[in-house]
Design a protein around this motif. Structure first.
Motif, PDB file in Angstrom:
ATOM      1  N   UNK A  81      22.872   8.391 -39.261  1.00 36.13           N
ATOM      2  CA  UNK A  81      22.614   9.831 -39.180  1.00 36.13           C
ATOM      3  C   UNK A  81      21.227  10.181 -39.696  1.00 36.13           C
ATOM      4  N   UNK A  82      20.844   9.557 -40.811  1.00 34.94           N
ATOM      5  CA  UNK A  82      19.537   9.850 -41.385  1.00 34.94           C
ATOM      6  C   UNK A  82      18.404   9.365 -40.485  1.00 34.94           C
ATOM      7  N   UNK A  83      18.594   8.219 -39.832  1.00 34.42           N
ATOM      8  CA  UNK A  83      17.565   7.707 -38.932  1.00 34.42           C
ATOM      9  C   UNK A  83      17.374   8.626 -37.727  1.00 34.42           C
ATOM     10  N   UNK A  84      18.473   9.010 -37.102  1.00 34.49           N
ATOM     11  CA  UNK A  84      18.382   9.905 -35.953  1.00 34.49           C
ATOM     12  C   UNK A  84      17.828  11.261 -36.385  1.00 34.49           C
ATOM     13  N   UNK A  85      18.276  11.742 -37.556  1.00 34.73           N
ATOM     14  CA  UNK A  85      17.774  13.011 -38.065  1.00 34.73           C
ATOM     15  C   UNK A  85      16.282  12.972 -38.338  1.00 34.73           C
ATOM     16  N   UNK A  86      15.801  11.862 -38.891  1.00 33.35           N
ATOM     17  CA  UNK A  86      14.373  11.737 -39.176  1.00 33.35           C
ATOM     18  C   UNK A  86      13.552  11.754 -37.893  1.00 33.35           C
ATOM     19  N   UNK A  87      14.002  11.013 -36.880  1.00 39.78           N
ATOM     20  CA  UNK A  87      13.300  11.000 -35.597  1.00 39.78           C
ATOM     21  C   UNK A  87      13.313  12.398 -34.970  1.00 39.78           C
ATOM     22  N   UNK A  88      14.448  13.091 -35.087  1.00 38.20           N
ATOM     23  CA  UNK A  88      14.540  14.450 -34.549  1.00 38.20           C
ATOM     24  C   UNK A  88      13.565  15.399 -35.224  1.00 38.20           C
ATOM     25  N   UNK A  89      13.388  15.257 -36.536  1.00 42.20           N
ATOM     26  CA  UNK A  89      12.430  16.107 -37.233  1.00 42.20           C
ATOM     27  C   UNK A  89      10.996  15.826 -36.783  1.00 42.20           C
ATOM     28  N   UNK A  90      10.671  14.560 -36.579  1.00 35.54           N
ATOM     29  CA  UNK A  90       9.335  14.209 -36.095  1.00 35.54           C
ATOM     30  C   UNK A  90       9.084  14.862 -34.735  1.00 35.54           C
ATOM     31  N   UNK A  91      10.085  14.785 -33.843  1.00 37.46           N
ATOM     32  CA  UNK A  91       9.934  15.365 -32.508  1.00 37.46           C
ATOM     33  C   UNK A  91       9.775  16.883 -32.566  1.00 37.46           C
ATOM     34  N   UNK A  92      10.577  17.540 -33.407  1.00 39.55           N
ATOM     35  CA  UNK A  92      10.516  19.001 -33.498  1.00 39.55           C
ATOM     36  C   UNK A  92       9.171  19.462 -34.043  1.00 39.55           C
ATOM     37  N   UNK A  93       8.645  18.755 -35.046  1.00 41.63           N
ATOM     38  CA  UNK A  93       7.345  19.129 -35.617  1.00 41.63           C
ATOM     39  C   UNK A  93       6.230  18.934 -34.591  1.00 41.63           C
ATOM     40  N   UNK A  94       6.326  17.864 -33.803  1.00 44.32           N
ATOM     41  CA  UNK A  94       5.315  17.619 -32.777  1.00 44.32           C
ATOM     42  C   UNK A  94       5.326  18.729 -31.729  1.00 44.32           C
ATOM     43  N   UNK A  95       6.504  19.250 -31.403  1.00 43.97           N
ATOM     44  CA  UNK A  95       6.594  20.309 -30.405  1.00 43.97           C
ATOM     45  C   UNK A  95       5.896  21.592 -30.859  1.00 43.97           C
ATOM     46  N   UNK A  96       5.846  21.825 -32.177  1.00 42.85           N
ATOM     47  CA  UNK A  96       5.166  23.022 -32.676  1.00 42.85           C
ATOM     48  C   UNK A  96       3.685  23.034 -32.295  1.00 42.85           C
ATOM     49  N   UNK A  97       3.103  21.849 -32.157  1.00 48.25           N
ATOM     50  CA  UNK A  97       1.690  21.760 -31.817  1.00 48.25           C
ATOM     51  C   UNK A  97       1.417  22.223 -30.390  1.00 48.25           C
ATOM     52  N   UNK A  98       2.476  22.343 -29.584  1.00 49.13           N
ATOM     53  CA  UNK A  98       2.314  22.784 -28.195  1.00 49.13           C
ATOM     54  C   UNK A  98       2.415  24.297 -28.045  1.00 49.13           C
ATOM     55  N   UNK A  99       2.812  24.998 -29.115  1.00 47.10           N
ATOM     56  CA  UNK A  99       3.040  26.436 -29.024  1.00 47.10           C
ATOM     57  C   UNK A  99       1.738  27.218 -29.233  1.00 47.10           C
ATOM     58  N   UNK A 100       1.643  28.357 -28.574  1.00 43.10           N
ATOM     59  CA  UNK A 100       0.495  29.236 -28.722  1.00 43.10           C
ATOM     60  C   UNK A 100       0.914  30.685 -28.546  1.00 43.10           C
TER      61      UNK A 100
END
Length: 483
Positions: free
Chosen positions: A349-368
């Motif tokens: 759970x922690x591994x999948x959760x950590x990867x999910x957090x990385x993906x969500x933070x990266x998506x913020x860089x696409x917002x404007x």
């Protein structure tokens, strides 16, 4: 929500009709969940109120950030203190005291004439909401011992789902309340919640004794007041430093280190320490769990406050619309927690959760500023996966790793490290946004969150002790051996 949680708990054991004599006393679920929900709802509901409060009092984000940090400072100090008191005196009295303080804070906050009084109300609210979660963990451990059964995984899941649900639905509820009654309604909501907590606590929580003493001394004499004081000073100085790093007040960091060193020295030399650092030093898996909690909640709360403020000021949504954007996060987290709650798989759970957090933070860089509205809930859906996994996994890890006789204070420390993460997130929001939550500030915040997410992932990958949690189920017999 209540239907889903009931269904989870009923699947816990085949004998559905068994009463409290030979199964978990389900009458405890309502007060446990109510008490545990008080802090998350006040943590998240304020996110959509920050902009209206700032407008009402003429305060920029760097000043309204104190509304967040004040709650978390009080909670970070109060959680282990309340947990220790619950270990010593049992959960009932502390639960009722906390509910009463929550109600008083709701009244003060609703009538606050200025930002200073409102910050004071949030401090009182932080102390009032401290008792619910440690009391719930104490009751779960007590019931496991009374029934002689393994750790009630479904009850732990229901507790985690409750806190996650409330934390995530808070912005949507806050947006609705702001639309109907203004930002003061987000403080007034604590009054009926406190009354419900008082009623359920008085009617359903038994007067359980705390840790039994063999020397005949009154439990109050075992309170480590100097240790508590040094702990509070260290956290206060750290908060003041983080909230205004740019001021160059490095003496606060020096005071933090000095108070922390004094606290450690005190705890190593007293017979009944507030926080037994000797046990923590010999329990590195528990320390690692606390470290992961800090990193996890840096990301969670930076999202909760930073992203929400940006949707209002950077993207131009109303408070109600900003709250609605959070709904996919709520739905995803609940589905994920419910589907995975009965499985140990803490490391997975922690591994999948950590990867999910990385993906969500990266998506913020696409917002404007001109991003289509559909992208906002899409980001929330991605974040919902780690939201549904991480809190549950961290809670289960502490339940398995902590000393049985200090489950209340250990659970409180988990929240303390989580709130240190929240304080760090609040300070980051104030630093990156300054006078306005614009897109440039959001992108800087996203890089900061991405670094925390990667560190969380690395700490999880290298921690081999997590593999053993699924292999060694926790039983009341293990508790006796551990203690």
């Amino acid at each position: 929500m209540s239907t889903a949680l009931t269904r989870v708990v009923r699947r816990w054991r085949p004998g559905r009709d068994k009463g409290p004599e030979n199964g978990f006393d389900r009458r405890l679920l309502a007060p446990m969940m109510t008490g545990a929900a008080l802090n998350p709802v006040n943590s998240s509901i304020i996110s959509v109120s920050l902009v209206p409060i700032g407008a009402a009092f003429g305060a920029p984000p760097s000043e309204t950030a104190w509304l967040i940090s004040a709650l978390y400072l009080a909670t970070a100090i109060g959680q282990p203190v309340m947990g220790r008191l619950i270990d010593l005196f049992g959960p009932r009295r502390l639960f009722l005291t906390g509910a009463a303080l929550t109600g008083v804070a709701g009244v003060v906050g609703m009538l606050a004439p200025g930002l200073g009084v409102l910050i004071g109300a949030r401090v009182l609210l932080g102390f009032g909401t401290c008792a619910g979660y440690p009391a719930a963990m104490y009751l779960i451990r007590s019931e496991a011992r009374r029934t002689g059964e393994k750790s009630p995984a479904a009850v732990l899941t229901a507790l985690a789902v409750t806190t996650q649900t409330i934390a995530v639905v808070g912005p949507s509820l806050g947006g609705l309340l702001v639309g109907v009654g203004g930002w003061r309604a987000t403080l007034a909501v604590n009054i009926p919640l406190a009354l419900l907590g008082l009623y359920l606590g008085a009617r359903r929580i038994p007067a359980l004794p705390g840790t039994a003493r063999t020397d005949g001394r009154h439990p109050l004499r075992s309170l480590d007041l100097p240790g508590m004081g040094l702990f509070a000073v260290a956290l206060l100085c750290l908060l003041l430093f983080l909230m205004d790093i740019g001021s160059g007040a490095w003496y606060l960091l020096v005071l933090t280190v000095a108070a922390g060193a004094g606290f450690t020295w005190r705890e190593l030399r007293t017979e009944e320490p507030f926080i037994d650092v000797r046990v923590l030093g010999g329990n590195l898996p528990l320390v690692a769990t606390y470290g992961r909690a800090l990193l996890c909640y840096v990301v969670t709360y930076a999202f909760l406050y930073g992203f929400t403020q940006w949707t209002e000021q950077g993207r131009g949504l109303s408070a109600s619309q900003a709250g609605l954007v959070q709904l996919p996060l709520f739905a995803t987290a609940i589905v994920v927690s419910t589907l995975t709650g009965r499985r140990q798989a803490v490391r997975g759970k922690l591994l999948v959760g950590a990867v999910g957090q990385v993906a969500a933070c990266a998506l913020l860089l696409l917002l404007g500023d001109g991003s289509p509205v559909w992208m906002l809930p899409a980001v929330m859906i991605v974040l919902g996966v780690p939201q549904g996994l991480n809190s549950l996994a961290l809670q289960n890890a502490v339940y398995h790793q902590a000393d049985a006789e200090r489950i209340g204070s250990s659970a409180g420390l988990l929240r303390t490290f989580g709130y240190l993460g929240a304080i760090t997130a609040s300070a980051a929001n104030g630093a990156f946004f300054g006078q306005r939550a614009d897109t440039g500030g959001l992108h800087h915040l996203a890089w900061f969150m991405l670094a925390a997410s990667v560190l969380f992932l690395v700490l999880t990958v290298i921690d081999r002790s997590l593999r053993h949690l699924s292999e060694n189920p926790h039983t009341p017999e293990n508790d006796e051996e551990d203690s």
